[in-house]
Enzyme design. Structure first.
Site, mmCIF file in Angstrom:
data_model
loop_
_atom_site.group_PDB
_atom_site.id
_atom_site.type_symbol
_atom_site.label_atom_id
_atom_site.label_comp_id
_atom_site.label_asym_id
_atom_site.label_seq_id
_atom_site.Cartn_x
_atom_site.Cartn_y
_atom_site.Cartn_z
ATOM 1 N N HIS A 150 0.658 -1.316 0.199
ATOM 2 C CA HIS A 150 -0.024 -0.017 0.096
ATOM 3 C C HIS A 150 0.782 1.332 -0.200
ATOM 4 O O HIS A 150 0.377 2.367 -0.392
ATOM 5 C CB HIS A 150 -1.044 -0.009 1.445
ATOM 6 C CG HIS A 150 -2.255 0.689 1.144
ATOM 7 N ND1 HIS A 150 -2.443 1.748 0.223
ATOM 8 C CD2 HIS A 150 -3.506 0.392 1.602
ATOM 9 C CE1 HIS A 150 -3.513 2.387 0.255
ATOM 10 N NE2 HIS A 150 -4.092 1.519 1.205
ATOM 11 N N ALA A 151 2.149 1.173 0.433
ATOM 12 C CA ALA A 151 3.132 2.320 0.538
ATOM 13 C C ALA A 151 3.372 2.810 -0.991
ATOM 14 O O ALA A 151 3.775 4.050 -1.113
ATOM 15 C CB ALA A 151 4.248 2.011 1.295
#
Length: 477
Positions: A150-151
């Site tokens: 998700h980063a």
């Protein structure tokens, strides 16, 4: 293929050289296994793609999107904001794989395999992604699972990526412009670490320019005080209790995941929302809450409301593609409301209220400071916000036109987001004429996932009943 590319063929996606503050929080919070930030895009393909084309497409994609050949390097002592650096030992074979399901496998087996892929933590010394072709489904279908951190991206960035890398035709489109590999050592770990001090100084300057910083500027002390008071009150509403108590039925938590999938026709769902004077997102949320009500009724547990959260995009026109640009909104869902029109209108009003909050991105304003804390502290703070939610839901506009990958047509596109301590994470992505609803459940909280799936179908059916002859939702889990 459509994308925005330089003359050298590089796709303008994910070009930041470091994680922003929100991404840093997601990267570091994983010291708590319950706060895993793995996302997984799951495409159902109408046939098994040609493996050589499939593999070559990833080699090409990793060249035109340099982010796929970069890994994350933390700041000094694990503090500060991490940087993206080229992986000098990048090995495509590590990232691109294929598996074949046993004879007689079903979509349920493919979802379980995709869940197992998603649950394996990333090797933090390598670029945080993996692509797996899952073959052996009935009627010659296949599943393409793209696992990322998700980063790297939020939902909108994921759709930007798919739009740029997928073809608009089944057959080969001819020679593609392929940029050369980046020069070895063009971005070094040493440079990433030494640059951190300078970035910290700039971060302090940036904090002064944030919303609270602007409110404290001199010139009109009386106005500044009133504005600050309003902002603080708004921040308390945004970060405070949603007003709904967590459901006792969903109280248990684990670090396990369970994947399900639901298909809903796009046009009838949109028509149902218009019939209620609501938006498609209102209809989606109202259907989910109706499903939760029915699941509670099946267990003879009555609740009036439930705490849930949803991301609200703060991406602006002209922002670079890729990365993350969203704020999290915490709301109270009217579960007990049986009238789907009233439920849509109530949800819509709540979402409009939170969108108008001056401190909607309050966490974002604090993120630069939070990102400079040790991982365990970040996990404790972040978990305190996310684990209080029974549901997190997201609605992402997807591709309306046909898309192909290595000769196979994408018939469904599901986006599985992580469970940051909540009971369920449910994501709707519109693909063509279908709303593809990806359901990620914590089986400790929702102990009968198949019953929950049937209840979700009934929740959507309640909303779709506003449209004559609307096709029934299809549970594929």
């Amino acid at each position: 293929m459509t994308n925005t590319a330089h003359e050298d063929g590089v796709f303008e996606w994910g070009v930041a050289d470091r994680l922003n503050a929100l991404e840093t929080i997601m990267w570091r919070a994983e010291v708590d296994p319950a706060l895993s930030s793995t996302v997984l895009a799951l495409e159902v393909l109408d046939c098994e793609p040609d493996w050589e084309r499939f593999y070559a497409a990833h080699d090409w994609g990793s060249r035109i999107v340099p982010r796929f050949r970069e890994r994350i390097v933390d700041g000094p002592a694990g503090l500060g904001q991490p940087s993206w650096v080229q992986d000098p030992s990048f090995d495509l074979d590590y990232h691109v794989r294929r598996v074949r399901l046993p004879e007689g496998a079903t979509m349920r087996d493919a979802l379980d395999r995709a869940r197992d892929i998603a649950k394996v933590p990333f090797d933090r010394a390598k670029p945080p992604w993996q692509a797996v072709l899952i073959e052996g489904l009935p009627d010659g279908e296949a599943v393409y699972a793209l696992k990322m951190h998700h980063a790297t991206l939020d939902g909108m960035a994921g759709i930007q990526l798919v739009a740029g890398l997928h073809s608009r035709q089944r057959g080969p489109s001819g020679p593609k412009q392929t940029p050369p590999l980046p020069a070895a050592g063009s971005t070094s770990v040493v440079r990433a670490v030494t640059d951190q001090a300078g970035r910290d100084v700039r971060g302090v300057v940036g904090a002064v320019a944030s919303v609270p910083g602007r409110l404290l500027r001199f010139g009109r002390p009386d106005k500044a005080a009133r504005d600050l008071a309003r902002y603080v009150a708004s921040l308390q509403r945004v970060l405070g209790d949603s007003g709904a108590a967590p459901s006792p039925l969903l109280a248990d938590r684990s670090t396990d995941w369970w994947f399900g999938a639901l298909d809903v026709e796009f046009a009838p769902l949109r028509a149902a929302s218009k019939a209620a004077g609501a938006s498609l997102n209102d209809a989606f949320l109202a259907a989910l809450l109706g499903g939760f009500r029915r699941y509670h009724e099946e267990h003879d547990v009555a609740i009036e409301a439930m705490p849930f959260a949803m991301p609200i995009s703060i991406r602006k026109e002209g922002d670079p593609a890729g990365g993350n640009a969203f704020a999290a909104a915490r709301l109270s869902g009217p579960v007990a409301e049986k009238d789907p029109v009233a439920r849509m209108q109530a949800v819509g009003a709540a979402v409009r209220d939170v969108r108008s909050e001056p401190a909607l991105n309050g966490v974002g304003a604090m993120a630069p400071a939070l990102a400079r804390l040790p991982g365990p502290v970040i996990a404790q703070l972040a978990g305190g916000l996310t684990k209080a939610n029974d549901l997190q839901a997201s609605n992402v506009p997807g591709l309306r036109e046909d898309a192909y990958f290595a000769g196979a047509k994408v018939t469904r596109f599901y986006g599985y987001a992580p469970l940051p301590g909540c009971a369920a994470m449910i994501v709707l992505i519109s693909h063509g004429d279908t709303c593809c609803v990806a359901v990620n459940l914590d089986p400790a909280a929702i102990k009968d996932p198949q019953l929950f799936g049937r209840c979700l179908v009934e929740g959507f059916t309640e909303v779709l009943a506003l449209v004559p002859d609307a096709p029934a939702p299809v549970w594929r889990g």
